[in-house]
Design a protein around this motif. Structure first.
Motif, short mmCIF file in Angstrom:
data_model
loop_
_atom_site.label_atom_id
_atom_site.label_comp_id
_atom_site.label_asym_id
_atom_site.label_seq_id
_atom_site.Cartn_x
_atom_site.Cartn_y
_atom_site.Cartn_z
N PHE A 1 -28.11 -64.27 -43.84
CA PHE A 1 -29.28 -64.67 -43.05
C PHE A 1 -28.91 -66.24 -42.52
O PHE A 1 -29.75 -66.59 -41.55
N VAL B 1 -34.89 -70.03 -47.32
CA VAL B 1 -35.46 -69.64 -46.23
C VAL B 1 -36.55 -70.43 -45.97
O VAL B 1 -36.57 -71.03 -44.39
N TYR C 1 -28.16 -62.73 -39.34
CA TYR C 1 -28.18 -61.20 -39.37
C TYR C 1 -27.02 -60.26 -39.08
O TYR C 1 -27.29 -59.23 -38.55
N THR D 1 -32.85 -67.88 -52.53
CA THR D 1 -32.68 -67.43 -51.10
C THR D 1 -33.83 -67.63 -50.66
O THR D 1 -34.33 -68.17 -49.43
#
Length: 893
Positions: free
Chosen positions: A460, A415, A466, A411
């Motif tokens: 995400f 990002v 979100y 993750t």
């Protein structure tokens, strides 16, 4: 704790049951010694007196002191159960009264001579069976035993001492006992023998010549020490199994070397053997199989490495595990290994890590109290295979932590990649992560990782960010794909691991069948075959086993074969008889007579039913199909080998009968021919002397009397030869050694045969200053007489004969040589055989003379030799060892 390195369940169950069986019985204590006279009975009585002083109820069931005063003194004050008298062939034999001891029910009973065979008609054939009954009644027993009477050691003792041990005790009895070793040095035991503290003087002299030799006693002492150490070691391993203690107790050195297809493994095996020799320890060679298939070259190299380990005396164990460290440590802990030997990887840096650094790091980290020997092996000319990456598979909660950590790491990576790649590519990253994780973790962690990855991707990276909302059908399909892939991959991996466990079980069954077949192939007698079968079935199925073979009358005997561990009652015997008659399995877990305590299987072969094997399984549920198949395979293999052994023994008996008949015929033919000639001569001469009306001259009368005397002497020699060969064959010949003059021996013998050697010129050549030699003068004179008569009968008249004596290499050599035709080369190796006649030999003689020569000389620790001389003729040489010549003091005047 890692599940794969826990105590082996079968070994744990066996150890617990052994302790439970021991706890329910009376306690057995064996005072073990290397031979008679070490003080076993004395030590037993001393220990019993201490127990009596502590308030324990002690009685003497049977103690044999052999008239030793010190031992007799210890009997004072100890209650004695009167012995039971048994009549057998006109003799009164005294045995322990088992019923009286059971009725008295003391806390401790003293029963001497564990290996003793009871008189016919006793309650049990063997004394150890009496003791087992006392133990079943809760009575503690002290007893004594010599190491040569232990069943597993009896054959080795016979090879060492030359004495066959007929009274033996099964090793299973020793498994129930606490062993106390009574140890003295061979020199001290020989001194006790000389002082008459072991046997009476006449028996002591015989014992020192035969059994009580220093070399024999040293070997027996080593066997006793090793047996005691093995029993203590087994107790330690049982305790570790029961208490589930994973770390080894270093009560003795046990080494393990990991063996692979590497060319350097052979060097590691040799290094481990040398280390085990220096430490006087046991060692194992372990190979851990994985799912990766080996090439033909690697498989051949691995086979060669394991064969080398077997050849060097190591115990070879093969197991299956995808994690090499886990497999090695599992075997190490199961066998209480104290040191593991591994090779030091070559090179350094990243290459070292990839080739073995991680393996060594984990092995050292997870080995606990097991010592690790890292050895730098030499270079090998064989190119080594390129290593591949291997990551260990964690277990339990560690799998979930690993999965969560990996997903979190991916993750964070996504990002950083999010500005550069689209969210669907990020979803593929998560999907790839799940596929990779499935190779190392179970279904639960894979499913948890898929759920977490899907939620993180949705929250995400999936528009709108979100939130957990999904706007497009394609994204929903991607979301569902995470779970489908997780379930499918988890199921596939679970199947693979289930298959791995099944393969491991098949490997164990195949190994067990292979070990059974190998030991059965090495068994030489029917008793050894039965012991091997009982051992392997009992170990594989954790069961008590009985083997009952049909007797000469075609029925099953009441008692099972020696070595069986299952005691059969009358009811159980009737079940076994039903199985034998109907050739079908019956008993426990079957539809036939299911109330029986054991399962009985027929020993069926193409030649018919040979008997029955009874197996009392410890498990409460019926064996599964795999267990049934394995048990049936064991029984079939046992039946085939027992059938083969019986056929072999029958062939041997047939051969012995034929050979006995041939020898008997040869003896009868020889004796009838040899007796007929002198008897005819005696009859002819006697008839001539007794004829009436005839007056014989004095010279003719003298000639006929001489002919009678010669015929009588020939008959006397014939009878003497038969008696002599009987003494040699029976082993009852005891030479009376004394210091003798060799010259006297030669001259006396030649003088006695002057008439037989009248037509052969005899010369005597004696080495000057011949020393006195220790020999039996009468036996040596007879041996030399037979050699000279052999020359007189089998060489032409006028053949020169030479008798010589000399000292050579600390031995006396007495040679009888002639100038006759010699002996055919093919007959040289057989001239000392009974009834053998060389090709072309003259008629007459029994063929026993040279056999007697060989027996007489070997009875005096000598040897015989025959050869043809370069110039013609044969030479027979008698060799006797020289001892230390006694000092002859001058006579006082």
């Amino acid at each position: 704790m890692n599940d794969d390195i826990r105590a082996d369940p079968d070994s744990l169950l066996e150890a617990i049951q052994r302790q439970e069986r021991t706890g329910k019985l009376g306690q057995l204590k064996i005072f073990l010694g290397m031979a008679a006279g070490v003080g076993k009975t004395y030590a037993m009585l001393e220990a019993a007196r201490k127990q009596q002083a502590a308030g324990v109820d002690v009685v003497i069931g049977y103690v044999e002191t052999h008239g030793r005063k010190e031992t007799d003194a210890l009997l004072q004050g100890l209650p004695v159960i009167p012995r039971q008298q048994k009549e057998h062939r006109g003799l009164t034999l005294s045995e322990m009264d088992v019923e009286a001891v059971l009725a008295r029910k003391p806390k401790l009973a003293l029963v001497d001579e564990l290996a003793h065979t009871n008189a016919p008609g006793s309650r049990h054939p063997k004394r150890f069976q009496d003791i087992l009954e006392l133990l079943d009644a809760g009575i503690d027993v002290y007893t004594t035993l010599n190491v040569q009477h232990v069943e597993s050691r009896a054959h080795t003792v016979a090879e060492i001492t030359g004495s066959i041990v007929h009274e033996t005790v099964p090793d299973r009895v020793l498994d129930l006992a606490e062993i106390e070793l009574i140890d003295i040095s061979p020199d001290d035991l020989m001194r006790r023998l000389d002082e008459g503290k072991v046997y009476l003087p006449d028996r002591a002299e015989v014992a020192m010549v035969n059994f009580f030799r220093e070399g024999n006693l040293t070997a027996l002492r080593e066997m006793a020490l090793r047996l005691a150490a093995e029993r203590v070691g087994q107790d330690v391993r049982d305790y570790l199994q029961v208490m589930q203690i994973q770390e080894p107790w270093k009560t003795g050195h046990r080494l393990l070397v990991a063996v692979s297809a590497s060319p350097l493994s052979a060097q590691m095996v040799r290094w481990t053997r040398r280390l085990a020799d220096s430490l006087d320890g046991h060692w194992l060679a372990v190979h851990v199989e994985s799912a990766k298939a080996l090439s033909e070259a690697d498989q051949a190299r691995l086979t060669k490495n394991l064969a080398l380990a077997r050849e060097l005396g190591g115990e070879v164990i093969t197991t299956a595990d995808e994690d090499l460290v886990r497999g090695v440590l599992r075997i190490a802990r199961q066998h209480n290994v104290t040191q593991i030997v591994v090779g030091k990887p070559a090179g350094g840096g990243l290459g070292q890590f990839l080739r073995g650094g991680r393996f060594l790091h984990r092995l050292v980290e997870e080995s606990g109290d097991i010592d690790i020997n890292i050895v730098r092996a030499g270079k090998s000319d064989t190119p080594q295979p390129k290593p591949i990456l291997h990551f260990p598979r964690p277990t339990g909660a560690k799998q979930y932590l690993l999965s969560l950590g990996v997903v979190a790491g991916v993750t964070l990576l996504n990002v950083f990649l999010n500005p550069y790649i689209r969210y669907r590519a990020i979803g593929l990253d998560y999907l790839l992560t799940i596929v990779v994780l499935a190779l190392f973790v179970e279904r639960g962690p894979v499913l948890a990782s898929a759920t977490l990855s899907a939620l993180l991707w949705n929250f995400f990276f999936l528009p709108p960010p979100y939130t957990f909302r999904i706007n497009s059908f394609e994204d929903a399909m991607m979301f569902v794909t995470f779970f489908v892939v997780a379930i499918v991959m988890g199921e596939l991996i679970a199947r693979f691991r289930t298959q791995e466990k099944a393969e491991r079980r098949r490997e164990e069954r195949t190994t067990a069948l292979y070990l059974l077949t190998r030991e059965l192939a090495d068994a030489l007698t029917l008793d050894q075959v039965v012991k091997v079968v009982v051992k392997h079935i009992g170990k594989m199925f954790n069961a008590e086993v009985a083997v009952v073979l049909k007797g000469p009358n075609g029925r099953l005997p009441r008692q099972p074969m020696s070595g069986s561990t299952l005691a059969m009652t009358e009811k159980e015997h009737s079940v076994a008889t039903w199985v034998f008659d109907h050739n079908r399995a019956a008993g426990q877990f079957t539809d036939n007579l299911p109330l029986s305590e054991a399962l009985y299987l027929p020993l069926a072969t193409p030649a018919g039913n040979l008997g029955v094997i009874g197996v009392k399984l410890s498990q409460k549920n019926a064996p599964n199909l795999e267990q049934n198949n394995l048990l049936e395979a064991f029984v079939r293999q046992a039946g085939l080998v027992i059938d083969r052994q019986r056929l072999h023994e029958a062939a041997q008996q047939s051969h012995l009968a034929a050979e006995s008949e041939r020898l008997s015929k040869s003896l009868l033919d020889s004796i009838s021919h040899e007796m007929r000639t002198p008897i005819a001569a005696i009859a002819s001469a006697a008839s001539a002397l007794s004829e009436r009306g005839t007056v014989a001259s004095a010279s003719r009368t003298e000639a006929m009397l001489d002919e009678i005397k010669e015929a009588v002497a020939r008959l006397n020699r014939l009878v003497g030869n038969i008696l002599d060969i009987t003494r040699v064959e029976s082993g009852q010949m005891k030479p009376k050694l004394d210091w003798c003059d060799v010259g006297d021996l030669v001259h006396v013998t030649v003088k006695h045969l002057r008439k037989e050697l009248a037509e052969h010129p005899v010369s005597i050549v004696l080495c000057p200053e011949l020393p006195l030699v220790q020999m039996d003068f009468v036996l040596m004179e007879q041996a030399l007489t037979n050699l000279l008569l052999n020359v007189a009968f089998h060489t032409p008249p006028g053949t020169a004969v030479q008798v010589s004596a000399k000292i050579q290499n600390d031995e006396l050599a007495v040679t009888v040589a002639d100038k006759g035709p010699g002996i055919p080369p093919e007959a040289l190796e057989r001239v000392f055989d009974k009834f053998y006649r060389a090709p072309g030999a003259a008629a007459g003689g029994t063929g026993l003379g040279l056999s007697i020569v060989k027996g007489f000389v070997e009875a005096q620790n000598g040897r015989v030799q025959v050869s043809n001389q370069p110039g013609g003729g044969a030479a027979f040489t008698l060799w006797l060892p020289l001892g230390e010549v006694p000092v002859i003091l001058p006579e006082k005047i």
